[in-house]
Motif scaffolding. Structure first.
Motif: not given
Lengths: 422, 276
Positions: B230-234, B238
């Motif tokens: 989920a941390g990759f979704v900025g 993304t």
């Protein structure tokens, strides 16, 4: 569809948990006695700073650079970015804070900021921040006060503009009719004229997007004392939003992560977004040719992302947290922060450097909109904004899906929200 | 003869279609990870992976904490599976074989726990964990996940134990076996397929769990893969290929565990058939 339903259920449940967390916090004992105070030596500490932008491919490394600069500027306080993913940032941090834990420093969006301040989760900063002495910009700074107390300082603020691909759209539209015509003309094959959020899964994003349509058509969510959700101007703006949806000029169903990547690849012609998008887009595709212009709606009024930095009332190192805030507010660090943020503004007035203007000639477009931008909260109902947002977005999406007219949607939203705020 | 051959071909096609539906999402994840930005949104989607983009996997492993996330997820999932099975077997046995006051209520309570979303329990559990210093701990996650998955594990195993003939247990008791010996030597081997199925349920629940993990874990080094992904979704951008590459790696251990457990499910089922 099953995934979407599951996601909706999960978000509804998380929202319920968030509400429970705030209730728990409201009933809990007040913050500890280790409040920061002026002039006293800061005790050595390692503290955490949570900001949803740390995970952004473009912006994250720049912000990390700023943190590194602070850490190396002294050997008393060390800041570590907290590991909180963006998709559930607000819920996660508020739940942690409501449970007596959480990061020491947080960069909040306005709805969560007002909710947290109202619930007593934030440290008051009245005695520690002198707005006049620091030269804080009065427009955004006025929103840092909740229930007559200051709970934060602007970390970054960013006005909404219209981004457009200059290869696809050489001349930007200047009226809504032109906006619609341009979107239709650009939509061909696998290229879409426009993109915006339109699913319940992106509730906060939909709220940000429709805010521009409501205010851009002369509406407002409240008059400061009463809710005005079904104001005819609001309905007009939302019908304009719906007309674009119905015109099939957007990639329906695509979430922000997808259509922003599409914009960076030249597959989307226009998008309404804030200054933070500049750095992210360049980070994704440095070769993309794009520019920005004011949003071409009848009234020059648009949303702004205002993100305060706050101190968690549970923090055991409030003095260390305050030390970082003081450091960020120093003139040279404000300039460094603004350079890291790209097109966004910071707490104080800073001048764009010649290098910045040469690299991004359209930077003044963002700056000139500051006086006509508003934070995306329901003025006068800040702490209830998150709940009102849920009601409005749910009704608007039901209208998009043809279950009701936009007028009916906003009448229902008005009734539900009035029951909520009492 | 001809009709039979067509039937076999038809069945094979049917199996291939079902297999394709099951495997395609994983294949598509792999293909997306190995796509260039231009290919991602091309009018004609790329159906074959571009192995020239394989660096995305190398970068995900080398630059990020992907291996740490996978290690943490494995610890949480294996711990949850083991604990829920160890606790679930005696619970299921008690519900199946013993009569006691409130037995029906216990069964209903177990069912009711399955109707509560995790998110509803986050706040009270958070307070509890804070008091017992279980925050920021993989042990805490194992306990939370076990608490949620134990009822379904117990119900699955109870159903299996219900099907074991009581005569087998009585024969063992006549031979002098104690209740625990009866459970471990008679029931457990017979219900092995159900244990394997329950283990798969517990493992998948813990492997995918997000809400507890994102709320209870503050330390990056203790994050499981569900949170790391989920941390990759900025907020503004993304990294789609990176997400897909890590997500692909995230699915492999779960698939491997399923294949491992499936062997026991099938062997347990066929063991009875041979004896019969």
């Amino acid at each position: 569809m099953a995934h979407s339903t599951s996601l909706r259920s999960r978000r509804a449940a998380v929202a319920l948990a968030l509400a429970s967390g705030l209730v728990l916090a409201a009933c809990s004992s007040p913050a500890g006695s280790d409040s920061p105070s002026e002039g006293e030596a800061v005790e050595p500490a390692t503290i955490t700073f949570a900001a949803s932008t740390f995970g952004d491919p473009g912006l994250g490394p720049r912000l990390q650079g700023l943190i590194d600069t602070y850490n190396s500027s002294q050997d008393v306080v060390t800041i570590e970015p907290a590991a909180v993913p963006f998709p559930t940032f607000g819920q996660t941090v508020l739940t942690q804070m409501g449970g007596g834990e959480g990061p020491d420093l947080v960069r909040f969006d306005m709805p969560e900021f007002t909710s947290a301040a109202d619930a007593g989760l934030l440290e008051p900063l009245d005695d520690l921040i002198d707005a006049d002495e620091l030269g804080l910009q009065p427009g955004p700074d006025e929103y840092m006060t909740v229930n007559d107390s200051r709970y934060g300082v602007i970390f970054d603020t960013s006005n909404y503009v219209m981004y457009y691909n200059t290869d696809l759209i050489p001349e930007p539209p200047t009226t809504f009719d032109e906006f619609m015509a341009t979107a239709k003309a650009t939509t061909q094959g696998d290229v879409y004229g426009l993109a915006f959020r339109q699913t319940q899964a992106e509730e906060n994003g939909v709220w940000q997007d429709i805010f521009n349509y409501v205010y851009g058509f002369g509406g407002e969510w409240s008059d400061g004392e009463k809710l005005t959700l079904n104001n005819p101007k609001n309905v007009e703006g939302l019908e304009a939003y719906q007309s674009l949806y119905d015109a099939n000029v957007i990639p329906k169903g695509a979430d922000a992560a997808t259509f922003r990547k599409m914009f960076a690849q030249g597959k989307v012609g226009m998008e309404l977004n804030n200054g933070g998008y500049l750095v992210a887009t360049r980070g994704t595709n440095p070769d993309l040719k794009f520019s920005v212009a004011p949003i071409p709606f009848p009234v020059r009024a648009q949303g702004a992302i205002m993100a305060p930095i706050v101190i968690n009332a549970n923090s055991e190192h409030k003095d260390a947290a305050m030390d970082f805030i003081n450091w960020v507010l120093e003139e040279e660090n404000q300039v460094a922060l603004q350079e890291a943020l790209g097109a966004s503004s910071v707490a104080t007035k800073t001048e764009r450097t010649e290098e910045q203007l040469a690299e991004t000639p359209f930077l003044p477009v963002y700056d000139e909109l500051t006086n006509s931008s508003a934070p995306q909260i329901v003025v006068g109902f800040g702490p209830q904004t998150a709940d009102i947002r849920k009601i409005v977005v749910t009704q608007v999406i039901a209208a998009l899906q043809g279950q009701q007219t936009m007028k009916e949607a906003m009448d229902k939203a008005q009734d539900e929200a009035e029951q909520l705020v009492g | 003869m001809r009709r039979v051959r067509i039937g076999v071909v038809g069945r094979m096609i049917g199996v291939l279609v079902v297999l394709g539906i099951a495997v395609f999402p994983i294949y598509w994840m792999f293909t997306t990870a190995l796509s260039s930005d231009a290919d991602l949104f091309a009018a004609q989607p790329r159906l074959v992976p571009d192995f020239g983009q394989f660096g995305v996997f190398v970068d995900a492993l080398a630059d990020g904490p992907t291996l740490t996330w996978l290690r943490n997820s494995t610890i949480v999932a294996v711990g949850t599976t083991a604990l829920s099975i160890v606790l679930g077997i005696p619970l299921a046995y008690a519900l199946s074989r013993f009569s006691f006051r409130g037995k029906v209520a216990v069964g209903l309570l177990l069912l009711m726990t399955q109707m509560l979303p995790e998110a509803l329990m986050v706040v009270p559990l958070f307070s509890l964990y804070r008091r017992f210093e279980l925050l920021d701990s993989l042990v805490g996650l194992v306990l939370a996940n076990t608490a949620f998955v134990l009822p379904i594990v117990a119900l699955v195993l109870k159903g299996a134990i219900d099907g074991v003939p009581r005569e087998l247990e009585e024969a063992a008791r006549v031979d002098g076996s104690r209740p625990l010996t009866v459970l471990l030597r008679i029931n457990v081997p017979i219900i092995a397929p159900a244990i394997a199925a329950a283990a798969v349920i517990a493992f998948f629940h813990a492997w995918n769990e997000y809400v507890f993990a994102v709320t209870f874990i503050f330390n990056k080094a203790l994050q499981p893969a569900s949170v790391g992904l989920a941390g990759f979704v900025g907020e503004q951008g993304t990294a789609i290929q990176t997400i897909m590459a890590v997500a692909f790696m995230f699915t492999l251990p779960a698939v491997a565990f399923y294949l491992f457990a499936q062997k026991y499910v099938v062997s347990g089922m066929t063991a009875g058939a041979v004896k019969g």
